[in-house]
Each structure stands twice: as structure tokens, then as C-alpha cells.
Design an enzyme around this catalytic site. Structure first.
Site, PDB file in Angstrom:
ATOM      1  N   THR A 105      -9.846   0.325  -9.238  1.00 18.07           N
ATOM      2  CA  THR A 105      -9.007  -0.197  -8.496  1.00 18.07           C
ATOM      3  C   THR A 105      -9.107  -1.720  -9.540  1.00 18.07           C
ATOM      4  OG1 THR A 105      -9.375   0.336  -6.288  1.00 18.07           O
ATOM      5  CG2 THR A 105      -8.655  -1.770  -6.730  1.00 18.07           C
ATOM      6  N   ASP A 154      -7.912   8.402   0.753  1.00 17.28           N
ATOM      7  CA  ASP A 154      -8.473   6.981   1.349  1.00 17.28           C
ATOM      8  C   ASP A 154      -8.151   7.411   2.828  1.00 17.28           C
ATOM      9  OD1 ASP A 154      -9.810   5.423  -0.235  1.00 17.28           O
ATOM     10  OD2 ASP A 154      -8.172   4.166  -0.864  1.00 17.28           O
ATOM     11  N   ASN A 206      -6.454   4.227  -6.876  1.00 22.18           N
ATOM     12  CA  ASN A 206      -7.811   4.784  -6.131  1.00 22.18           C
ATOM     13  C   ASN A 206      -8.733   4.934  -7.170  1.00 22.18           C
ATOM     14  OD1 ASN A 206      -9.348   5.357  -3.847  1.00 22.18           O
ATOM     15  ND2 ASN A 206      -8.469   7.355  -3.475  1.00 22.18           N
ATOM     16  N   GLY A 240     -13.667  -1.561  -6.826  1.00 24.24           N
ATOM     17  CA  GLY A 240     -15.085  -0.882  -6.316  1.00 24.24           C
ATOM     18  C   GLY A 240     -15.013  -0.329  -5.089  1.00 24.24           C
ATOM     19  N   GLY A 241     -13.760   0.547  -4.682  1.00 22.49           N
ATOM     20  CA  GLY A 241     -13.881   1.231  -3.700  1.00 22.49           C
ATOM     21  C   GLY A 241     -14.504   0.627  -2.482  1.00 22.49           C
ATOM     22  N   THR A 283      -4.272  -0.703  -7.208  1.00 23.26           N
ATOM     23  CA  THR A 283      -5.086   0.410  -7.547  1.00 23.26           C
ATOM     24  C   THR A 283      -4.237   1.723  -7.765  1.00 23.26           C
ATOM     25  OG1 THR A 283      -7.030   1.575  -6.648  1.00 23.26           O
ATOM     26  CG2 THR A 283      -5.636   1.221  -4.812  1.00 23.26           C
ATOM     27  N   SER A 314      -7.843   1.015   3.495  1.00 26.16           N
ATOM     28  CA  SER A 314      -8.415   0.482   2.336  1.00 26.16           C
ATOM     29  C   SER A 314      -9.493  -0.428   2.360  1.00 26.16           C
ATOM     30  CB  SER A 314      -7.391  -0.312   1.572  1.00 26.16           C
ATOM     31  OG  SER A 314      -7.620  -0.866   0.478  1.00 26.16           O
ATOM     32  N   SER A 315     -10.239  -0.641   1.170  1.00 22.54           N
ATOM     33  CA  SER A 315     -11.405  -1.674   1.302  1.00 22.54           C
ATOM     34  C   SER A 315     -10.873  -2.966   0.490  1.00 22.54           C
ATOM     35  CB  SER A 315     -12.539  -0.982   0.814  1.00 22.54           C
ATOM     36  OG  SER A 315     -12.970   0.045   1.458  1.00 22.54           O
ATOM     37  N   ARG A 348       0.939  -1.359   0.001  1.00 21.72           N
ATOM     38  CA  ARG A 348       0.101   0.034   0.051  1.00 21.72           C
ATOM     39  C   ARG A 348       0.973   1.123   0.073  1.00 21.72           C
ATOM     40  NH1 ARG A 348      -5.350   1.614  -1.087  1.00 21.72           N
ATOM     41  NH2 ARG A 348      -6.414   2.798   0.707  1.00 21.72           N
TER      42      ARG A 348
END
Ligand code: GLY
Length: 589
Positions: free
Chosen positions: A399, A441, A419, A491-492, A417, A470-471, A121
């Protein structure tokens, strides 16, 4: 009154040979029930068939990237070699999300059953601070964390791939980088969707990179399907990475170009020291059980693994299978689980190197049972009445995803990603690669939603060197100690709920991998207190029943998820499920 028809979709395993390829096409496996008012209505986005393969399979967002992964597997590479090759290929062929200027997470389950994960990340630069996107009155300055040079965190993708390959790769680094370099040099034939994406952003790219030719057609015309996108500067960057490994990106010429880019126009804050100091983190994955299945997913700084486990364990006591796919009771329980889990996400989750996350409690059965205390079937819970749970002692679309399984059954699940689509829209001059806008984020101010409408708190406040929450939910499931499923999506904020549904569609509703990907989806994230659903995802009866209980429903004009997943059948064959909502493609051998 609505006419209620019960349609029973009854399938038997059917494998037919696809005459155009070496692969066979797996049709379907399960039995499930779908309630609808309309006899013509189907539960699926479309009826794409899954790809079956005996040896290895790659499922990604772009046919050329899946082809690259397959080439590496056929050449004797393992799943990590293929994943690294796919990551770099996506940076070339799918620039809206594939990247070297972003970051992500990799979950690996080796053929011996060992599970590991790599956190690559992005990190907040050293000069970042909690109030950096606020004006003098303490209000969030619109778009500052989304567009332009200040929106970027220090990229992690190249370091992530280099470390994964050094530890687990089999083929030479040079060989896994070569296909991406060739694609960048020779050009990528644009799909209709990629061409459309470029047409949407080319003006913004010009605004933020005055005079640039990157992502512009030489003639100034619109991009169209079949055009060739050639990226010579990106090829040179990839060649440097091929020659020098991570140092080819984080040090020397490319680092210099990136820092120079930060000093243009609106000015970013990433320094040479931020780049040379970037390090990936090897994290213990979140490992927990759902019924007979072991779930292996990403730990913080992604919220994905904890949230997925919470969701599965929250619905575990309920008979979803008996209630049926998208029946009103099934949907209600899933929405209410999502409401509570996203409230916990906002309150407790952030970078574990900076905040203390009560993972054990959040995924504990007793804690989760407490979270159901205010639930009643007669009425929607109000999100205003739901806060993150109480834990004693605790203070406080774009992403891309790909899945790979090799012949030895090593499995890799990667979500990566920039983002937002095309990230910050800043292209590093001389390097031809896009930078991320991952700083959005973070929680820019407690209670103020980010671009996905997600609310954050102190746990996810900006700090130098910290990773933003993050998701992303790259996940692998085991059944009886054996590899069962590899799953993930972009898909965030909707990533977690799409993965949740895809897993349940297979385990509870007997869908094949591809059907589960095709299946129409919905999403709730606590705030805003709204259930979004794809057109036709709910029958009229379900909609009426939920509305009568006070649920706010909103039919989407777009779609949810771009899943790229692999299922291992009882016979040991692999089934690739790639999302028909995008250019996503599974290729196996
Ligand atoms: N940038 C989307 C996520 O990490 O969740």
C-alpha cells in the site's frame, strides 16, 4: 547475565542548513530513554534527518512523486491539488502500490479546522457472492482472491481524486494531471528498490498476461537502477482522465478495455455497469481525543481510525513516558492493547453501508476499561481467551501513504493501495495499469486468515457492492485546536500498529517526526498470537522479561512500515519524516 546499560538520549532543538537545498534539516527535539544491553545499539533504523520547511511539505513513497506535489504547491495549488497530483504520479512511479486500478482513503483537515474524509475504497462487483472463493467442500481455494482477474474489486482511486479536486481543489484539473502524464511519457528513472521490485514480479506478470511487454525490459534483461520505465499506454489513460475527468476511466474506451481484460484467461467479474456505477462515499471521520490531542482518522470501511483511537485510549491510563520507550512494561501494555483491539476488529468491523458498527461503544472509555479486566502484568494474556468485547444488542507490504501540508495549513493524509504488491498482477491491456487484489481483504470464510493473517467474520463477508474492510489509517492530529501531525503508512495489518507507535513516539517519548519514523517497530494482531519485531527494536532485557511472562516473540528479517508524516512545530515550521526503509522522501519549501 545481561549487562544492563541505560542510555539517555538527550536532544536539544537543532536546525542546520542543508547547503544542497533550499530546506533546512531539523535534527531532533525531545528527551527519551532507551534501555539496551549493547552500548552501540540505537533505537533507530538509521539516523536520517527530518526535512524542515516553512511554507509547505510533501512526504511520499517516491522522490519523483514528492517533487510533483511540491511543483503543484509552488504553482499556487493547495494541499488537495498536490495530493491529487501525487496520487496520479505514484500510479506511474511506484506501480507496486501507487495506482489508478485500486482504491484508498483521504482525510482532509482544512485551514479553518474542518475535517472531512473520502472513502474511495474498491467495491465488490455486482456478481460477487459470499462463497466465491470456496470450493465445493467449502474450503478456501488458495490464491484465487490474490492473483488473477477474479481478485479485483471495482477501483475507486480515479473517482476519489476527481471528487476531492472538484470540491476542494484550486488549480485546474488539467494542471494537476499533467506531471503524471509527463512522467509516464518521458519515463521514470528506476531506483534500486523499484528495479528490484520489477525483477521479482516480471515473470508472474508474464504468466498472467501472456505475451505482454508491460513491466518487462525490451531486451528481456533484468531491470537495474537507473533504467528508464516508459509507460505510453498509461499516459494515454491519464490523458483521457485529464480530458474527461472520472468518466475518462469509468466510461468509454478505458472502461471497455478493463471489461475486456476481465474476459481474458481466468476471467474476472467486473462489468461496465460496475464501473459506471462506482461512487465514492464522503464519510464522517473518526474524531476522538488522546490526552490534549484530537485524533482525526478514517472511519469504516477502514478499521484504522477506530482501532487507533481504541489503542491510544487503552494505553492512556499508563505512564508510558515514565516507563520509557520500549521498556518491558511499555511494550507489554501496547501488545495487550493490540491483542484486544484486533479481536474487536475481527468481530465488529466491516462496511458501514452493510453492517451496523458500534463505533461509539468501541471507543468508549468504560468499554475500554472493561477490556483490561483480564490483564495482569505477571503474564501474557492468551489470545485464545480474548474474543471481541461484549456489546449488548450487537449481532453478530503493499500500500502507499502520503502526507501534504500547504502554506495555509490545509492538511491531507492519503493511504492508497492495490492490496498486495502490484495487486492482482493483471495489467489492463491497452491501458498499462495494474488491477488490485483487494477482494482478499474480505473475510473469505469466517475464521480463515487472509494474506495478512487477519481473521474476519460475518461483518466482513463478501456481498455485491460492499467494500472490504481495510487497515489503512490516514490520520491527522490537532493540538490545542491547531494542526499538529499528519501520519500514515502502508503495511497491511501492521499499518495500525505502526501509526500507533509513531504517534506515541512523538507525544510520549519526545522524538522528532523523523526520529519517530526511524524508530524500530513491533506488531501484534491478536491472531496469530505472536509479537513481531524489527531487529534491535527490543533490548535483551526486554526480550527476556517478555518471554518469561509467556510472550512469543519473532525477530523479523524485513522491516515494518514506510511512514510518510509531517509534524508542525511550536514555531509553525513543518518537519517531514519519510521512511528510510524505502525510497520515501520529504520535500518542502
Ligand atoms: N489492503 C490493505 C488494507 O486495506 O488494509
Amino acid at each position: 547475565m545481561n549487562l544492563r546499560l541505560s542510555l539517555f538520549w538527550l536532544f536539544s532543538a537543532l536546525v542546520v542548513t542543508d547547503s544542497t537545498a533550499q530546506q533546512t534539516v531539523k535534527e531532533s527535539t525531545g528527551v527519551y530513554q532507551f534501555l539496551t544491553d549493547d552500548p552501540n545499539q540505537k533505537p533507530f533504523y538509521n539516523d536520517r534527518k527530518g526535512v524542515a520547511a516553512k511554507n509547505g511539505l510533501v512526504a511520499s513513497a517516491h522522490p519523483a512523486a514528492s517533487e510533483v506535489g511540491m511543483e503543484i504547491l509552488r504553482a499556487g495549488g493547495n494541499a488537495i491539488d498536490a495530493a491529487v497530483a501525487v496520487q496520479f504520479a505514484l500510479a506511474v512511479v511506484h506501480p507496486s502500490a501507487g495506482n489508478i486500478g485500486g482504491g484508498g482513503f483521504l482525510v482532509l483537515r482544512t485551514s479553518e479546522g474542518k475535517s472531512i474524509s473520502i472513502d474511495f475504497r474498491e467495491k465488490a462487483p455486482a456478481k460477487a457472492h459470499a462463497d466465491m472463493y470456496l470450493d465445493k467442500d467449502g474450503q478456501v481455494i488458495p490464491k484465487l482472491s490474490i492473483l488473477g482477474r477474479l481478485a479485483s474489486g471495482v477501483p475507486g482511486s480515479v473517482a476519489g481524486m476527481a471528487e476531492a479536486h472538484a470540491k476542494y481543489g484550486k488549480l485546474p484539473w488539467k494542471q494537476v494531471l499533467q506531471p503524471a502524464i509527463d512522467l509516464a511519457n518521458n519515463g521514470v528513472v528506476q531506483t534500486a528498490k523499484e528495479a528490484n521490485g520489477l525483477n521479482i514480479i516480471k515473470k508472474k506478470i508474464l504468466e498472467l498476461n501472456p505475451g505482454t511487454s508491460y513491466f518487462q525490459k525490451a531486451s528481456g534483461e533484468a531491470w537495474k537502477e537507473g533504467d528508464l520505465l516508459i509507460q505510453k499506454d498509461l499516459a494515454k489513460v491519464l490523458q483521457r482522465v485529464q480530458k474527461k475527468g472520472s468518466a475518462g476511466f469509468y466510461k468509454g474506451k478505458v472502461a471497455k478495455m478493463l471489461v475486456k481484460e476481465m474476459n481474458r484467461m481466468d476471467k474476472g467479474i467486473i462489468t461496465k455497469k460496475d464501473l459506471s456505477g462506482y461512487q465514492v462515499a464522503w464519510r464522517e471521520p473518526v474524531i476522538d481525543t488522546y490526552k490534549d490531542y484530537q485524533v482525526i482518522s478514517m472511519a469504516p470501511p477502514s478499521s484504522g481510525g477506530i482501532a487507533l483511537v481504541q489503542l491510544l485510549k487503552l494505553v492512556e491510563p499508563y505512564p508510558l513516558k515514565r516507563w520509557g520507550w520500549h521498556s518491558d512494561s511499555t511494550i507489554q501494555v501496547m501488545i495487550e492493547a493490540e491483542r484486544r483491539v484486533y479481536a474487536d476488529r475481527a468481530k465488529f468491523l466491516g462496511d458501514p453501508d452493510f453492517v451496523n458498527i458500534p463505533t461509539k461503544t468501541l471507543t468508549d472509555k468504560e468499554y475500554l476499561a472493561q477490556r483490561w479486566k483480564d490483564f495482569t502484568f505477571s503474564k501474557a494474556t492468551d489470545s485464545k481467551d480474548v474474543d471481541g468485547g461484549s456489546i449488548p444488542g450487537y449481532e453478530s507490504m503493499e500500500t502507499t501513504h502520503f502526507s501534504v501540508v500547504d502554506k495555509d495549513r490545509n492538511a491531507v493524509s492519503v493511504t492508497t493501495t492495490l492490496n498486495g504488491g502490484y495487486g492482482s498482477m493483471v495489467v489492463v491491456k491497452g491501458g498499462g495499469f495494474l488491477m488490485n487484489n483487494e477482494m482478499d481483504d474480505f473475510s473469505l470464510k469466517p475464521g480463515v486468515p487472509n494474506m495478512f493473517g487477519l481473521i474476519g467474520n460475518k461483518a466482513n463477508a463478501i456481498a455485491p457492492g460492499k467494500r472490504m474492510l481495510s487497515s489503512m489509517t490516514p490520520t491527522i492530529l490537532e493540538k490545542n485546536g491547531k494542526l499538529f501531525m499528519v501520519v500514515g503508512t502502508p503495511g497491511g495489518s501492521t499499518i495500525i500498529t505502526s501509526v500507533f507507535q509513531t504517534v506515541l513516539n512523538v507525544i510520549e517519548h519526545g522524538m522528532s517526526m523523523q526520529q519517530s519514523v526511524n524508530a524500530l517497530k513491533f506488531h501484534h494482531q491478536w491472531l496469530p498470537d505472536l509479537t513481531l519485531f524489527e531487529a534491535n527494536a527490543f533490548s535483551g532485557k526486554t526480550i527476556t522479561s517478555l518471554q518469561q511472562k509467556g510472550y512469543q516473540l519473532e525477530k523479523l528479517t524485513n522491516t515494518l512500515g514506510r511512514m510518510d508524516c509531517i509534524l508542525v512545530g511550536d514555531d509553525g515550521w513543518l518537519e517531514g519524516g519519510s521512511d528510510p526503509r524505502g525510497d520515501d522522501t520529504s520535500i518542502g519549501y
